[in-house]
Design a protein around this motif. Structure first.
Motif, PDB file in Angstrom:
ATOM      1  N   GLU A  79      -7.847  11.304  -2.531  1.00  0.00           N
ATOM      2  CA  GLU A  79      -9.252  11.220  -2.153  1.00  0.00           C
ATOM      3  C   GLU A  79      -9.418  10.404  -0.881  1.00  0.00           C
ATOM      4  OE1 GLU A  79     -11.419  10.052  -5.619  1.00  0.00           O
ATOM      5  OE2 GLU A  79     -10.612  11.722  -6.777  1.00  0.00           O
ATOM      6  N   LYS A  80      -9.863   9.156  -0.974  1.00  0.00           N
ATOM      7  CA  LYS A  80     -10.180   8.374   0.221  1.00  0.00           C
ATOM      8  C   LYS A  80      -9.248   7.187   0.420  1.00  0.00           C
ATOM      9  CE  LYS A  80     -14.852   9.844  -0.314  1.00  0.00           C
ATOM     10  NZ  LYS A  80     -16.057   9.654  -1.036  1.00  0.00           N
ATOM     11  N   THR A  81      -8.056   7.252  -0.162  1.00  0.00           N
ATOM     12  CA  THR A  81      -7.120   6.134  -0.071  1.00  0.00           C
ATOM     13  C   THR A  81      -5.725   6.614   0.305  1.00  0.00           C
ATOM     14  OG1 THR A  81      -8.341   4.923  -1.775  1.00  0.00           O
ATOM     15  CG2 THR A  81      -6.097   4.186  -1.330  1.00  0.00           C
ATOM     16  N   LEU A  82      -5.107   5.915   1.250  1.00  0.00           N
ATOM     17  CA  LEU A  82      -3.708   6.119   1.588  1.00  0.00           C
ATOM     18  C   LEU A  82      -2.933   4.978   0.948  1.00  0.00           C
ATOM     19  CD1 LEU A  82      -1.225   7.206   3.148  1.00  0.00           C
ATOM     20  CD2 LEU A  82      -1.966   5.751   5.062  1.00  0.00           C
ATOM     21  N   ARG A  83      -1.942   5.317   0.154  1.00  0.00           N
ATOM     22  CA  ARG A  83      -1.070   4.305  -0.462  1.00  0.00           C
ATOM     23  C   ARG A  83       0.323   4.451   0.142  1.00  0.00           C
ATOM     24  NH1 ARG A  83      -1.120   1.239  -5.544  1.00  0.00           N
ATOM     25  NH2 ARG A  83       1.022   0.737  -6.141  1.00  0.00           N
ATOM     26  N   ILE A  84       0.848   3.345   0.619  1.00  0.00           N
ATOM     27  CA  ILE A  84       2.190   3.272   1.187  1.00  0.00           C
ATOM     28  C   ILE A  84       3.027   2.453   0.220  1.00  0.00           C
ATOM     29  CG2 ILE A  84       3.570   2.390   3.109  1.00  0.00           C
ATOM     30  CD1 ILE A  84       0.808   2.531   4.729  1.00  0.00           C
ATOM     31  N   GLU A  85       4.188   2.985  -0.167  1.00  0.00           N
ATOM     32  CA  GLU A  85       5.091   2.246  -1.043  1.00  0.00           C
ATOM     33  C   GLU A  85       6.476   2.218  -0.426  1.00  0.00           C
ATOM     34  OE1 GLU A  85       5.135   4.055  -4.907  1.00  0.00           O
ATOM     35  OE2 GLU A  85       3.108   3.382  -5.382  1.00  0.00           O
ATOM     36  N   VAL A  86       7.102   1.051  -0.451  1.00  0.00           N
ATOM     37  CA  VAL A  86       8.492   0.918  -0.042  1.00  0.00           C
ATOM     38  C   VAL A  86       9.222   0.244  -1.198  1.00  0.00           C
ATOM     39  CG1 VAL A  86      10.118  -0.120   1.570  1.00  0.00           C
ATOM     40  CG2 VAL A  86       7.986   0.870   2.419  1.00  0.00           C
ATOM     41  N   THR A  87      10.211   0.961  -1.723  1.00  0.00           N
ATOM     42  CA  THR A  87      10.982   0.483  -2.873  1.00  0.00           C
ATOM     43  C   THR A  87      12.398   0.178  -2.426  1.00  0.00           C
ATOM     44  OG1 THR A  87       9.655   1.863  -4.351  1.00  0.00           O
ATOM     45  CG2 THR A  87      11.775   1.077  -5.201  1.00  0.00           C
ATOM     46  N   ASP A  88      12.873  -1.028  -2.786  1.00  0.00           N
ATOM     47  CA  ASP A  88      14.256  -1.387  -2.478  1.00  0.00           C
ATOM     48  C   ASP A  88      14.958  -1.806  -3.763  1.00  0.00           C
ATOM     49  OD1 ASP A  88      14.047  -4.284  -2.928  1.00  0.00           O
ATOM     50  OD2 ASP A  88      13.002  -4.391  -1.012  1.00  0.00           O
ATOM     51  N   THR A  89      16.219  -2.155  -3.651  1.00  0.00           N
ATOM     52  CA  THR A  89      17.029  -2.448  -4.840  1.00  0.00           C
ATOM     53  C   THR A  89      17.338  -3.936  -4.988  1.00  0.00           C
ATOM     54  OG1 THR A  89      18.986  -1.845  -3.572  1.00  0.00           O
ATOM     55  CG2 THR A  89      18.040  -0.153  -4.989  1.00  0.00           C
TER      56      THR A  89
END
Length: 145
Positions: A79-89
């Protein structure tokens, strides 16, 4: 001029992109380039998101790096939201949470401001643990202000 020449780009209301990248300078640069390319293709503004992706990817490469393990970049538009995710170990290496980020004591320091940039550009951000040994640092940008 043909109709195709007058077509305007419509912004996506739902889209997803996920990629695994090496925790190297090249992987960090590629994360930013891929994010900008996808956001542009989706008809969304990319400047703030590009900075957030660059900082989160750099942190994953620097502080979340484990030899032989990649980090993951995910972009979600809902909808009206951009979600950025960065996953590391490296779930054991967690940055300060929202509101607890401080500038480096040395004003001349060349690093230590990444999460300040994320905090300034994102409308919301946080850290999600797991599954072990991972952590995800996420940021959200409201697309309609």
């Amino acid at each position: 001029m043909s109709e195709e020449g007058h077509r305007t780009q419509q912004a996506c209301t739902e889209a997803t992109f996920t990629v695994l990248l090496s925790p190297t300078h090249r992987g960090v640069r590629l994360a930013r380039l891929l994010a900008v390319a996808h956001l542009d293709a989706w008809g969304l503004p990319s400047e703030a998101a590009a900075h957030i992706v660059a900082e989160l990817a750099a942190n994953a490469s620097t502080h979340g790096r484990v030899r032989g393990r990649d980090f993951q970049l995910s972009l979600y538009v809902k909808e009206k939201t951009l979600r950025i995710e960065v996953t590391d170990t490296r779930g054991d290496s967690v940055p300060p949470g929202p509101g607890a980020v401080k500038a480096p004591e040395d004003d001349g320091a060349e690093n230590g401001r990444g999460m300040l940039i994320v905090e300034a550009l994102a409308d919301h951000w946080g850290i999600a643990p797991g599954p072990v040994p991972r952590k995800t640092v996420w940021a959200e940008i409201d697309l309609v202000r």
